[in-house]
Design a protein around this motif. Structure first.
Motif, PDB file in Angstrom:
ATOM      1  N   TYR A  88      41.317  46.500  19.208  1.00 42.96           N
ATOM      2  CA  TYR A  88      42.208  45.450  19.713  1.00 42.96           C
ATOM      3  C   TYR A  88      41.673  44.057  19.370  1.00 42.96           C
ATOM      4  O   TYR A  88      42.449  43.150  19.046  1.00 42.96           O
ATOM      5  CB  TYR A  88      42.381  45.586  21.230  1.00 42.96           C
ATOM      6  CG  TYR A  88      43.299  46.717  21.632  1.00 42.96           C
ATOM      7  CD1 TYR A  88      44.533  46.893  21.026  1.00 42.96           C
ATOM      8  CD2 TYR A  88      42.931  47.615  22.622  1.00 42.96           C
ATOM      9  CE1 TYR A  88      45.374  47.928  21.391  1.00 42.96           C
ATOM     10  CE2 TYR A  88      43.764  48.656  22.994  1.00 42.96           C
ATOM     11  CZ  TYR A  88      44.983  48.809  22.371  1.00 42.96           C
ATOM     12  OH  TYR A  88      45.814  49.837  22.724  1.00 42.96           O
ATOM     13  N   LEU A  89      40.374  43.899  19.436  1.00 38.03           N
ATOM     14  CA  LEU A  89      39.802  42.588  19.134  1.00 38.03           C
ATOM     15  C   LEU A  89      39.983  42.243  17.658  1.00 38.03           C
ATOM     16  O   LEU A  89      40.193  41.081  17.303  1.00 38.03           O
ATOM     17  CB  LEU A  89      38.319  42.547  19.514  1.00 38.03           C
ATOM     18  CG  LEU A  89      37.666  41.163  19.461  1.00 38.03           C
ATOM     19  CD1 LEU A  89      38.385  40.184  20.384  1.00 38.03           C
ATOM     20  CD2 LEU A  89      36.195  41.259  19.854  1.00 38.03           C
ATOM     21  N   HIS A  90      39.916  43.252  16.792  1.00 38.56           N
ATOM     22  CA  HIS A  90      40.114  43.013  15.369  1.00 38.56           C
ATOM     23  C   HIS A  90      41.494  42.400  15.121  1.00 38.56           C
ATOM     24  O   HIS A  90      41.635  41.426  14.370  1.00 38.56           O
ATOM     25  CB  HIS A  90      39.966  44.325  14.600  1.00 38.56           C
ATOM     26  CG  HIS A  90      39.926  44.152  13.111  1.00 38.56           C
ATOM     27  ND1 HIS A  90      41.051  43.907  12.369  1.00 38.56           N
ATOM     28  CD2 HIS A  90      38.885  44.165  12.229  1.00 38.56           C
ATOM     29  CE1 HIS A  90      40.728  43.786  11.090  1.00 38.56           C
ATOM     30  NE2 HIS A  90      39.423  43.931  10.985  1.00 38.56           N
ATOM     31  N   GLU A  91      42.521  42.949  15.761  1.00 38.70           N
ATOM     32  CA  GLU A  91      43.867  42.393  15.587  1.00 38.70           C
ATOM     33  C   GLU A  91      43.961  40.988  16.162  1.00 38.70           C
ATOM     34  O   GLU A  91      44.544  40.090  15.546  1.00 38.70           O
ATOM     35  CB  GLU A  91      44.912  43.287  16.253  1.00 38.70           C
ATOM     36  CG  GLU A  91      46.324  42.715  16.122  1.00 38.70           C
ATOM     37  CD  GLU A  91      47.401  43.567  16.759  1.00 38.70           C
ATOM     38  OE1 GLU A  91      48.533  43.065  16.913  1.00 38.70           O
ATOM     39  OE2 GLU A  91      47.118  44.727  17.099  1.00 38.70           O
ATOM     40  N   LEU A  92      43.381  40.774  17.341  1.00 42.86           N
ATOM     41  CA  LEU A  92      43.464  39.447  17.953  1.00 42.86           C
ATOM     42  C   LEU A  92      42.744  38.396  17.126  1.00 42.86           C
ATOM     43  O   LEU A  92      43.218  37.262  16.991  1.00 42.86           O
ATOM     44  CB  LEU A  92      42.887  39.488  19.373  1.00 42.86           C
ATOM     45  CG  LEU A  92      43.782  40.112  20.436  1.00 42.86           C
ATOM     46  CD1 LEU A  92      43.022  40.247  21.745  1.00 42.86           C
ATOM     47  CD2 LEU A  92      45.047  39.282  20.636  1.00 42.86           C
ATOM     48  N   GLU A 107      44.360  33.897  25.376  1.00 35.31           N
ATOM     49  CA  GLU A 107      44.035  34.429  26.694  1.00 35.31           C
ATOM     50  C   GLU A 107      43.560  35.877  26.576  1.00 35.31           C
ATOM     51  O   GLU A 107      42.550  36.269  27.193  1.00 35.31           O
ATOM     52  CB  GLU A 107      45.270  34.355  27.592  1.00 35.31           C
ATOM     53  CG  GLU A 107      45.056  34.865  29.007  1.00 35.31           C
ATOM     54  CD  GLU A 107      46.317  34.741  29.825  1.00 35.31           C
ATOM     55  OE1 GLU A 107      46.339  33.940  30.764  1.00 35.31           O
ATOM     56  OE2 GLU A 107      47.307  35.456  29.514  1.00 35.31           O
ATOM     57  N   ALA A 108      44.263  36.662  25.781  1.00 35.99           N
ATOM     58  CA  ALA A 108      43.865  38.059  25.589  1.00 35.99           C
ATOM     59  C   ALA A 108      42.503  38.148  24.912  1.00 35.99           C
ATOM     60  O   ALA A 108      41.662  38.976  25.286  1.00 35.99           O
ATOM     61  CB  ALA A 108      44.920  38.783  24.756  1.00 35.99           C
ATOM     62  N   ARG A 109      42.274  37.278  23.937  1.00 33.91           N
ATOM     63  CA  ARG A 109      40.979  37.313  23.260  1.00 33.91           C
ATOM     64  C   ARG A 109      39.852  36.928  24.210  1.00 33.91           C
ATOM     65  O   ARG A 109      38.771  37.526  24.171  1.00 33.91           O
ATOM     66  CB  ARG A 109      41.001  36.385  22.038  1.00 33.91           C
ATOM     67  CG  ARG A 109      39.694  36.446  21.260  1.00 33.91           C
ATOM     68  CD  ARG A 109      39.743  35.693  19.967  1.00 33.91           C
ATOM     69  NE  ARG A 109      38.408  35.649  19.377  1.00 33.91           N
ATOM     70  CZ  ARG A 109      38.123  34.985  18.263  1.00 33.91           C
ATOM     71  NH1 ARG A 109      39.068  34.340  17.597  1.00 33.91           N
ATOM     72  NH2 ARG A 109      36.879  34.974  17.803  1.00 33.91           N
ATOM     73  N   ALA A 122      31.713  43.315  18.861  1.00 28.99           N
ATOM     74  CA  ALA A 122      32.628  44.353  19.339  1.00 28.99           C
ATOM     75  C   ALA A 122      32.142  45.737  18.929  1.00 28.99           C
ATOM     76  O   ALA A 122      32.222  46.691  19.705  1.00 28.99           O
ATOM     77  CB  ALA A 122      34.033  44.092  18.812  1.00 28.99           C
ATOM     78  N   GLU A 123      31.620  45.858  17.711  1.00 32.37           N
ATOM     79  CA  GLU A 123      31.054  47.136  17.260  1.00 32.37           C
ATOM     80  C   GLU A 123      29.878  47.543  18.129  1.00 32.37           C
ATOM     81  O   GLU A 123      29.738  48.705  18.522  1.00 32.37           O
ATOM     82  CB  GLU A 123      30.606  47.031  15.809  1.00 32.37           C
ATOM     83  CG  GLU A 123      31.731  46.937  14.799  1.00 32.37           C
ATOM     84  CD  GLU A 123      31.224  46.742  13.385  1.00 32.37           C
ATOM     85  OE1 GLU A 123      32.030  46.811  12.466  1.00 32.37           O
ATOM     86  OE2 GLU A 123      30.003  46.515  13.216  1.00 32.37           O
ATOM     87  N   LEU A 124      29.023  46.577  18.427  1.00 35.78           N
ATOM     88  CA  LEU A 124      27.815  46.860  19.203  1.00 35.78           C
ATOM     89  C   LEU A 124      28.117  47.192  20.659  1.00 35.78           C
ATOM     90  O   LEU A 124      27.259  47.723  21.366  1.00 35.78           O
ATOM     91  CB  LEU A 124      26.859  45.661  19.135  1.00 35.78           C
ATOM     92  CG  LEU A 124      26.221  45.400  17.766  1.00 35.78           C
ATOM     93  CD1 LEU A 124      25.473  44.064  17.770  1.00 35.78           C
ATOM     94  CD2 LEU A 124      25.264  46.526  17.387  1.00 35.78           C
ATOM     95  N   SER A 125      29.339  46.892  21.105  1.00 33.13           N
ATOM     96  CA  SER A 125      29.703  47.240  22.486  1.00 33.13           C
ATOM     97  C   SER A 125      29.791  48.752  22.669  1.00 33.13           C
ATOM     98  O   SER A 125      29.699  49.243  23.789  1.00 33.13           O
ATOM     99  CB  SER A 125      31.049  46.607  22.850  1.00 33.13           C
ATOM    100  OG  SER A 125      32.124  47.301  22.230  1.00 33.13           O
ATOM    101  N   ALA A 144      40.029  31.301   8.050  1.00 33.04           N
ATOM    102  CA  ALA A 144      40.529  32.648   7.751  1.00 33.04           C
ATOM    103  C   ALA A 144      39.489  33.704   8.058  1.00 33.04           C
ATOM    104  O   ALA A 144      38.494  33.829   7.387  1.00 33.04           O
ATOM    105  CB  ALA A 144      40.939  32.738   6.291  1.00 33.04           C
ATOM    106  N   ALA A 145      39.760  34.441   9.115  1.00 39.42           N
ATOM    107  CA  ALA A 145      38.856  35.542   9.425  1.00 39.42           C
ATOM    108  C   ALA A 145      39.188  36.759   8.595  1.00 39.42           C
ATOM    109  O   ALA A 145      38.374  37.633   8.398  1.00 39.42           O
ATOM    110  CB  ALA A 145      38.969  35.918  10.896  1.00 39.42           C
ATOM    111  N   VAL A 146      40.429  36.817   8.152  1.00 33.03           N
ATOM    112  CA  VAL A 146      40.844  37.909   7.290  1.00 33.03           C
ATOM    113  C   VAL A 146      40.880  37.395   5.867  1.00 33.03           C
ATOM    114  O   VAL A 146      40.978  36.216   5.627  1.00 33.03           O
ATOM    115  CB  VAL A 146      42.230  38.434   7.713  1.00 33.03           C
ATOM    116  CG1 VAL A 146      42.128  39.208   8.988  1.00 33.03           C
ATOM    117  CG2 VAL A 146      43.225  37.310   7.863  1.00 33.03           C
ATOM    118  N   ASP A 147      40.770  38.293   4.907  1.00 31.69           N
ATOM    119  CA  ASP A 147      40.841  37.868   3.520  1.00 31.69           C
ATOM    120  C   ASP A 147      41.682  38.853   2.731  1.00 31.69           C
ATOM    121  O   ASP A 147      42.127  39.859   3.243  1.00 31.69           O
ATOM    122  CB  ASP A 147      39.448  37.707   2.908  1.00 31.69           C
ATOM    123  CG  ASP A 147      38.648  38.995   2.935  1.00 31.69           C
ATOM    124  OD1 ASP A 147      39.268  40.073   2.936  1.00 31.69           O
ATOM    125  OD2 ASP A 147      37.411  38.924   2.927  1.00 31.69           O
TER     126      ASP A 147
END
Length: 248
Positions: free
Chosen positions: A172-176, A105-107, A161-164, A15-18
């Motif tokens: 978008y990456l957060h949702e994926l 694939e999107a990720r 992703a933040e550091l990008s 679980a990446a989300v909580d």
């Protein structure tokens, strides 16, 4: 590519989300209680993909009215935890093989875009912060604190992703990542580590050494390994809904 298997608890496999306050903002206490019960039962593999969640049964189990249950189910549908089907009610989300392939694939594509941007922008201080995050990840893994480790492991990807410096990629990456985490929690066989700590460390090594192409290669292998461990053939549970929700 890593194929190691960790001796991890059979629950909360990835679980990446909580169910943090941020996740359930806008829900009152009763609504939050129902949300947490369904969410944690899905993430802990107590409740299988495709399981029906009848409104009337949820009303009785949680002693709430139908409007409360409907609001929670709509929120769970928004977060991709359940599917709302016309004239059939709510069921626990069951991503198809094609949907799973497209999500991963999107990720792959997004994370391959993130890593070179990080390598261009990252500072020594930020490298140090990533190393600290990896030490915390490693410590959580070795004390068998799977929920904490899973959050840290997925947090590593979100931190990159933040550091990008690209807010669109980050959003978008957060949702994926959230959707990947649900798929892994539902379908990965128990005992596997969703993210190998050593692979995270290798990615940071390559970024620090100015080797973005090598970092991208490790990232791609890392995500492919995760996808290949998913088994979409999940049997239905014979337990009651109350048992699956951890209420008895």
């Amino acid at each position: 590519m890593s194929t190691r298997k960790r001796n991890l608890p059979a629950t909360a496999s990835a679980a990446a989300v909580d169910t943090s306050a941020e996740l359930i903002t806008g829900l009152n206490d009763n609504e939050s209680r129902i949300y947490r019960s369904v969410f944690e039962s899905v993430m802990n593999q107590r409740i299988a993909p495709g399981t029906k969640l009848p409104e009337q049964a949820l009303c009785a189990l949680f002693d709430v009215n139908r409007a409360t249950v409907r609001k929670v189910l709509q929120r769970l549908a928004h977060d991709h935890i359940v599917d709302l089907r016309p004239n059939r009610g709510a069921v626990v989300a069951a991503p198809t093989p094609e949907e799973t392939r497209q999500i991963f694939e999107a990720r792959q594509q997004l994370e391959a875009a993130v890593v070179p941007l990080v390598a261009q922008r990252i500072t020594k201080a930020e490298i140090g912060q990533l190393r600290k995050q990896l030490r915390e990840e490693h410590a959580a893994l070795h004390r068998a604190d799977q929920p904490a480790w899973a959050r840290l492991a997925s947090g590593f990807h979100l931190r990159l992703a933040e550091l990008s410096g690209n807010a669109i990629l980050h959003r978008y990456l957060h949702e994926l990542i959230s959707r990947c985490s649900l798929i892994v929690a539902l379908y990965e066989p128990p005992g596997n580590a969703a993210c190998e700590h050593e692979e995270h460390a290798r990615i940071v090594d390559h970024i620090e050494n100015g080797e973005p192409a090598k970092a991208v290669k490790v990232m791609q292998e890392h995500l492919l390994d995760l996808e290949q461990r998913i088994c979409l053939d999940k049997p239905q549970s014979e337990k009651s809904l109350a048992q699956m929700l951890g209420l008895v």
